[in-house]
Design a protein around this motif. Structure first.
Motif, PDB file in Angstrom:
ATOM      1  N   THR A 143      49.426   7.974  39.705  1.00  0.00           N
ATOM      2  CA  THR A 143      48.676   6.598  39.487  1.00  0.00           C
ATOM      3  C   THR A 143      47.254   6.948  38.759  1.00  0.00           C
ATOM      4  N   LYS A 144      46.287   7.896  38.960  1.00  0.00           N
ATOM      5  CA  LYS A 144      45.078   8.249  38.599  1.00  0.00           C
ATOM      6  C   LYS A 144      45.211   8.428  37.065  1.00  0.00           C
ATOM      7  N   ILE A 145      46.140   9.096  36.803  1.00  0.00           N
ATOM      8  CA  ILE A 145      46.612   9.583  35.319  1.00  0.00           C
ATOM      9  C   ILE A 145      46.881   8.346  34.566  1.00  0.00           C
ATOM     10  N   ILE A 146      47.735   7.470  34.990  1.00  0.00           N
ATOM     11  CA  ILE A 146      47.956   6.070  34.586  1.00  0.00           C
ATOM     12  C   ILE A 146      46.672   5.244  34.329  1.00  0.00           C
ATOM     13  N   ASP A 147      46.079   5.349  35.458  1.00  0.00           N
ATOM     14  CA  ASP A 147      44.648   4.608  35.361  1.00  0.00           C
ATOM     15  C   ASP A 147      43.729   4.996  34.303  1.00  0.00           C
TER      16      ASP A 147
ATOM     17  N   LEU B 288      66.984  -1.638  50.135  1.00  0.00           N
ATOM     18  CA  LEU B 288      65.997  -2.255  51.093  1.00  0.00           C
ATOM     19  C   LEU B 288      64.564  -1.815  50.367  1.00  0.00           C
ATOM     20  N   TYR B 289      64.557  -0.585  49.975  1.00  0.00           N
ATOM     21  CA  TYR B 289      63.158  -0.096  49.367  1.00  0.00           C
ATOM     22  C   TYR B 289      63.079  -0.960  48.028  1.00  0.00           C
ATOM     23  N   ILE B 290      63.950  -0.888  47.085  1.00  0.00           N
ATOM     24  CA  ILE B 290      63.657  -1.890  45.949  1.00  0.00           C
ATOM     25  C   ILE B 290      63.529  -3.170  46.257  1.00  0.00           C
ATOM     26  N   ILE B 291      64.232  -3.991  47.035  1.00  0.00           N
ATOM     27  CA  ILE B 291      63.492  -5.539  47.488  1.00  0.00           C
ATOM     28  C   ILE B 291      62.246  -5.262  48.135  1.00  0.00           C
ATOM     29  N   SER B 292      61.897  -4.524  49.095  1.00  0.00           N
ATOM     30  CA  SER B 292      60.456  -4.665  49.470  1.00  0.00           C
ATOM     31  C   SER B 292      59.642  -4.261  48.550  1.00  0.00           C
ATOM     32  N   ASN B 293      59.744  -3.362  47.721  1.00  0.00           N
ATOM     33  CA  ASN B 293      58.730  -3.028  46.779  1.00  0.00           C
ATOM     34  C   ASN B 293      58.510  -4.038  45.833  1.00  0.00           C
TER      35      ASN B 293
ATOM     36  N   CYS C 124      55.774  -4.533  35.677  1.00  0.00           N
ATOM     37  CA  CYS C 124      56.811  -3.456  35.433  1.00  0.00           C
ATOM     38  C   CYS C 124      56.354  -2.188  35.699  1.00  0.00           C
ATOM     39  N   ILE C 125      54.725  -1.826  35.451  1.00  0.00           N
ATOM     40  CA  ILE C 125      54.390  -0.370  35.809  1.00  0.00           C
ATOM     41  C   ILE C 125      54.653  -0.098  37.190  1.00  0.00           C
ATOM     42  N   ASN C 126      54.219  -1.282  38.087  1.00  0.00           N
ATOM     43  CA  ASN C 126      54.160  -1.110  39.530  1.00  0.00           C
ATOM     44  C   ASN C 126      55.682  -0.733  40.010  1.00  0.00           C
ATOM     45  N   CYS C 127      56.703  -1.330  39.535  1.00  0.00           N
ATOM     46  CA  CYS C 127      58.066  -0.969  39.754  1.00  0.00           C
ATOM     47  C   CYS C 127      58.539   0.267  39.483  1.00  0.00           C
ATOM     48  N   SER C 128      58.065   0.584  38.276  1.00  0.00           N
ATOM     49  CA  SER C 128      58.402   2.019  37.733  1.00  0.00           C
ATOM     50  C   SER C 128      57.823   3.173  38.572  1.00  0.00           C
ATOM     51  N   ARG C 129      56.495   2.893  39.104  1.00  0.00           N
ATOM     52  CA  ARG C 129      55.983   3.855  40.028  1.00  0.00           C
ATOM     53  C   ARG C 129      56.639   3.691  40.991  1.00  0.00           C
ATOM     54  N   ALA C 130      57.096   2.996  41.928  1.00  0.00           N
ATOM     55  CA  ALA C 130      57.930   2.804  42.966  1.00  0.00           C
ATOM     56  C   ALA C 130      59.205   3.583  42.795  1.00  0.00           C
ATOM     57  N   LEU C 131      59.814   3.688  41.735  1.00  0.00           N
ATOM     58  CA  LEU C 131      61.047   4.218  41.499  1.00  0.00           C
ATOM     59  C   LEU C 131      60.696   5.750  41.539  1.00  0.00           C
TER      60      LEU C 131
END
Length: 150
Positions: free
Chosen positions: A41-45, A91-96, A129-136
């Motif tokens: 995340t720091k790199i993406i930031d 459940l992980y995908i739905i929660s995220n 989309c960025i946040n969902c990608s990080r979750a994956l």
């Protein structure tokens, strides 16, 4: 509201007060994945700031405000979400997805108001989309970490 050093320290420290409730085994198991995703995340930031996707406010030098958010709520939330949903991918995908959607709808206004960061060139759906990608990526790292440990 004018942010203060105390506010940034609270953003960093308060989430860590919940960590003892995770349990020692969950902490040991999921901490490497949480550290990995915070580093990523720091790199993406940094990349996103150079591309002017978003702008971070000044925190407590030498750190910007996002460091406090990344090492506080984001890292601890990663630990909790893995503890509660790891091994249950749907459940992980739905929660995220729900958490990221709520963050897009409410949290982005809050972090701007609290002087943590604001979106500039990036639109809310792109940020989602960025946040969902990080979750994956977080789940994938934990999956590989667990399977390599066996």
């Amino acid at each position: 509201m004018k942010p203060t050093k105390l506010f940034y320290l609270a953003v960093l420290i308060l989430p860590w007060l919940t960590v003892p409730f995770l349990g020692k085994n969950a902490l040991k198991r999921h901490l490497p994945a949480a550290i990995f995703i915070c580093t990523f995340t720091k790199i993406i930031d940094t990349f996103g700031e150079k591309k002017r996707w978003w702008r971070f406010y000044k925190g407590i030098p030498p750190f910007d405000s996002m460091n406090f958010f990344n090492l506080g709520p984001y890292l601890v939330m990663s630990l909790w979400i893995l503890k509660m949903t790891y091994g249950k991918f749907v459940l992980y995908i739905i929660s995220n997805a729900i958490l990221h959607l709520l963050f897009n709808l409410l949290g982005l206004k809050l972090v701007d108001w609290c002087k943590i960061f604001t979106l500039e060139k990036l639109k809310k759906p792109q940020y989602f989309c960025i946040n969902c990608s990080r979750a994956l990526l977080l789940y994938g790292f934990q999956y590989i970490y667990d399977h390599n440990k066996k």
